[in-house]
Motif scaffolding. Sequence first.
Motif, PDB file in Angstrom:
ATOM      1  N   PRO A   1       6.077   8.697  12.226  1.00 39.66           N
ATOM      2  CA  PRO A   1       5.902   9.762  11.231  1.00 39.66           C
ATOM      3  C   PRO A   1       6.867  10.930  11.419  1.00 39.66           C
ATOM      4  O   PRO A   1       7.317  11.209  12.522  1.00 39.66           O
ATOM      5  CB  PRO A   1       4.454  10.211  11.435  1.00 39.66           C
ATOM      6  CG  PRO A   1       4.091   9.764  12.805  1.00 39.66           C
ATOM      7  CD  PRO A   1       4.883   8.532  13.084  1.00 39.66           C
TER       8      PRO A   1
ATOM      9  N   ASP B   1       8.317  -0.995  12.016  1.00 35.76           N
ATOM     10  CA  ASP B   1       7.527   0.199  11.731  1.00 35.76           C
ATOM     11  C   ASP B   1       8.301   1.461  12.102  1.00 35.76           C
ATOM     12  O   ASP B   1       9.037   1.483  13.099  1.00 35.76           O
ATOM     13  CB  ASP B   1       6.211   0.176  12.507  1.00 35.76           C
ATOM     14  CG  ASP B   1       5.301  -0.970  12.090  1.00 35.76           C
ATOM     15  OD1 ASP B   1       5.620  -1.652  11.088  1.00 35.76           O
ATOM     16  OD2 ASP B   1       4.279  -1.185  12.766  1.00 35.76           O
TER      17      ASP B   1
ATOM     18  N   GLU C   1       0.357   5.332  -0.070  1.00 37.29           N
ATOM     19  CA  GLU C   1      -0.622   6.403   0.000  1.00 37.29           C
ATOM     20  C   GLU C   1      -0.191   7.615  -0.838  1.00 37.29           C
ATOM     21  O   GLU C   1       0.882   7.619  -1.446  1.00 37.29           O
ATOM     22  CB  GLU C   1      -0.881   6.783   1.460  1.00 37.29           C
ATOM     23  CG  GLU C   1      -1.549   5.656   2.253  1.00 37.29           C
ATOM     24  CD  GLU C   1      -1.958   6.070   3.658  1.00 37.29           C
ATOM     25  OE1 GLU C   1      -1.689   7.230   4.052  1.00 37.29           O
ATOM     26  OE2 GLU C   1      -2.530   5.227   4.374  1.00 37.29           O
TER      27      GLU C   1
ATOM     28  N   THR D   1       0.844  -1.184   0.000  1.00 39.89           N
ATOM     29  CA  THR D   1       0.000   0.000   0.000  1.00 39.89           C
ATOM     30  C   THR D   1       0.882   1.238   0.000  1.00 39.89           C
ATOM     31  O   THR D   1       1.767   1.371   0.845  1.00 39.89           O
ATOM     32  CB  THR D   1      -0.928   0.035   1.231  1.00 39.89           C
ATOM     33  OG1 THR D   1      -1.766  -1.127   1.231  1.00 39.89           O
ATOM     34  CG2 THR D   1      -1.792   1.289   1.224  1.00 39.89           C
TER      35      THR D   1
ATOM     36  N   THR E   1       3.550  -0.833   3.927  1.00 39.39           N
ATOM     37  CA  THR E   1       2.583   0.253   3.816  1.00 39.39           C
ATOM     38  C   THR E   1       3.310   1.578   3.988  1.00 39.39           C
ATOM     39  O   THR E   1       4.002   1.783   4.993  1.00 39.39           O
ATOM     40  CB  THR E   1       1.482   0.136   4.880  1.00 39.39           C
ATOM     41  OG1 THR E   1       0.721  -1.049   4.645  1.00 39.39           O
ATOM     42  CG2 THR E   1       0.545   1.344   4.845  1.00 39.39           C
TER      43      THR E   1
ATOM     44  N   VAL F   1       5.356  -0.603   8.355  1.00 32.86           N
ATOM     45  CA  VAL F   1       4.569   0.601   8.109  1.00 32.86           C
ATOM     46  C   VAL F   1       5.506   1.805   8.245  1.00 32.86           C
ATOM     47  O   VAL F   1       6.113   2.011   9.294  1.00 32.86           O
ATOM     48  CB  VAL F   1       3.403   0.717   9.104  1.00 32.86           C
ATOM     49  CG1 VAL F   1       2.629   2.020   8.865  1.00 32.86           C
ATOM     50  CG2 VAL F   1       2.475  -0.481   8.975  1.00 32.86           C
TER      51      VAL F   1
ATOM     52  N   LYS G   1       2.658   5.490   4.435  1.00 32.02           N
ATOM     53  CA  LYS G   1       1.653   6.503   4.727  1.00 32.02           C
ATOM     54  C   LYS G   1       1.915   7.767   3.901  1.00 32.02           C
ATOM     55  O   LYS G   1       2.989   7.946   3.327  1.00 32.02           O
ATOM     56  CB  LYS G   1       1.659   6.825   6.225  1.00 32.02           C
ATOM     57  CG  LYS G   1       1.220   5.652   7.106  1.00 32.02           C
ATOM     58  CD  LYS G   1      -0.232   5.279   6.851  1.00 32.02           C
ATOM     59  CE  LYS G   1      -0.724   4.231   7.838  1.00 32.02           C
ATOM     60  NZ  LYS G   1      -2.142   3.895   7.618  1.00 32.02           N
ATOM     61  N   ARG G   2       0.954   8.654   3.871  1.00 26.55           N
ATOM     62  CA  ARG G   2       0.981   9.830   3.011  1.00 26.55           C
ATOM     63  C   ARG G   2       2.296  10.601   3.106  1.00 26.55           C
ATOM     64  O   ARG G   2       2.763  10.947   4.181  1.00 26.55           O
ATOM     65  CB  ARG G   2      -0.166  10.765   3.361  1.00 26.55           C
ATOM     66  CG  ARG G   2      -0.351  11.924   2.388  1.00 26.55           C
ATOM     67  CD  ARG G   2      -1.427  12.869   2.841  1.00 26.55           C
ATOM     68  NE  ARG G   2      -0.990  13.645   4.004  1.00 26.55           N
ATOM     69  CZ  ARG G   2      -1.639  14.707   4.477  1.00 26.55           C
ATOM     70  NH1 ARG G   2      -2.767  15.094   3.912  1.00 26.55           N
ATOM     71  NH2 ARG G   2      -1.182  15.357   5.520  1.00 26.55           N
TER      72      ARG G   2
ATOM     73  N   GLY H   1       5.751   5.701   8.482  1.00 25.81           N
ATOM     74  CA  GLY H   1       4.849   6.755   8.920  1.00 25.81           C
ATOM     75  C   GLY H   1       4.716   7.904   7.940  1.00 25.81           C
ATOM     76  O   GLY H   1       5.542   8.082   7.031  1.00 25.81           O
ATOM     77  N   GLU H   2       3.689   8.713   8.130  1.00 24.52           N
ATOM     78  CA  GLU H   2       3.425   9.862   7.272  1.00 24.52           C
ATOM     79  C   GLU H   2       4.618  10.813   7.251  1.00 24.52           C
ATOM     80  O   GLU H   2       5.170  11.162   8.297  1.00 24.52           O
ATOM     81  CB  GLU H   2       2.184  10.585   7.768  1.00 24.52           C
ATOM     82  CG  GLU H   2       1.785  11.771   6.921  1.00 24.52           C
ATOM     83  CD  GLU H   2       0.459  12.360   7.350  1.00 24.52           C
ATOM     84  OE1 GLU H   2       0.421  13.577   7.640  1.00 24.52           O
ATOM     85  OE2 GLU H   2      -0.542  11.611   7.403  1.00 24.52           O
TER      86      GLU H   2
ATOM     87  N   CYS I   1       3.607   9.941  -2.013  1.00 17.31           N
ATOM     88  CA  CYS I   1       4.836   9.234  -1.637  1.00 17.31           C
ATOM     89  C   CYS I   1       5.871   9.309  -2.761  1.00 17.31           C
ATOM     90  O   CYS I   1       5.529   9.494  -3.934  1.00 17.31           O
ATOM     91  CB  CYS I   1       4.536   7.775  -1.306  1.00 17.31           C
ATOM     92  SG  CYS I   1       3.667   7.559   0.263  1.00 17.31           S
TER      93      CYS I   1
END
Length: 243
Positions: free
Chosen positions: A212, A209, A144, A142, A175, A193, A177-178, A195-196, A147
């Motif tokens: 952000p 992970d 967002e 994923t 993943t 993951v 994030k934005r 982070g944004e 990116c």
Amino acid sequence: MSSTQRGQNTIVEKGAKIGENCTLGHNVVIHSDVIIEDNVTVGDNTVLGKGPFRANTSATTSIEALPALVIGRDSTIGASCVIYKGVAMGEKCFVGDLATIREKTRIGDRTIVGKGATVENGTEVGKRVKIETGAYVTAFSTIEDYCFIAPEVTFTNDNYLGRTEERKKHFKGPTLKRGARIGANATLLPGVVIGEDTVVAAGSVVTKDLEPRKIYAGIPARYIREVPKEQLIEEQEYFDNRE
């Protein structure tokens, strides 16, 4: 389709729908159930709407009925690309020469998939994303909006490296994030993951992970410092939270 230009040896199968003012290069193959909206350019030797083949040992590819490939208006597809059936591509996208986008993938508006990049099946890609030359985005990832993925970045989705039946229960790509940004030659392990607005430095290996708005670097990637305020996505002139 009356205003569309077609090159030599181009094949358009029955059932394909092509909008107005499109340009199709030489030796293009457009399979049935492909929908190409207006003002799309397709380069030489590109294949659109290909169905997936499945190796006997493949654990992530399934043979099933898939929806039509849709290419949004004002998009450009380079030469010698392969875009599979079941892809939904937004408006004003750009796909560089030799790129591959697999089935059941969604691509948001104004996204760029660079030369020779691969986006595997079942991946979600947002709007205004840049996936640069030679990057590899594994299945079930994923990404967002906004990116940035630099050249030769590698996503992974299998912690078992192809061994045991247990692995099939846990396939998961990273993943982002934005606004996350990944530097050249970085490797992201399965399921992490990012982070944004986080930055991963070139050559890093991400094993867990990441929080952000922070910068990480190294093997494994470790916290370095905060992302400068002027680099945050909401500070950029092209950012539009209303889109």
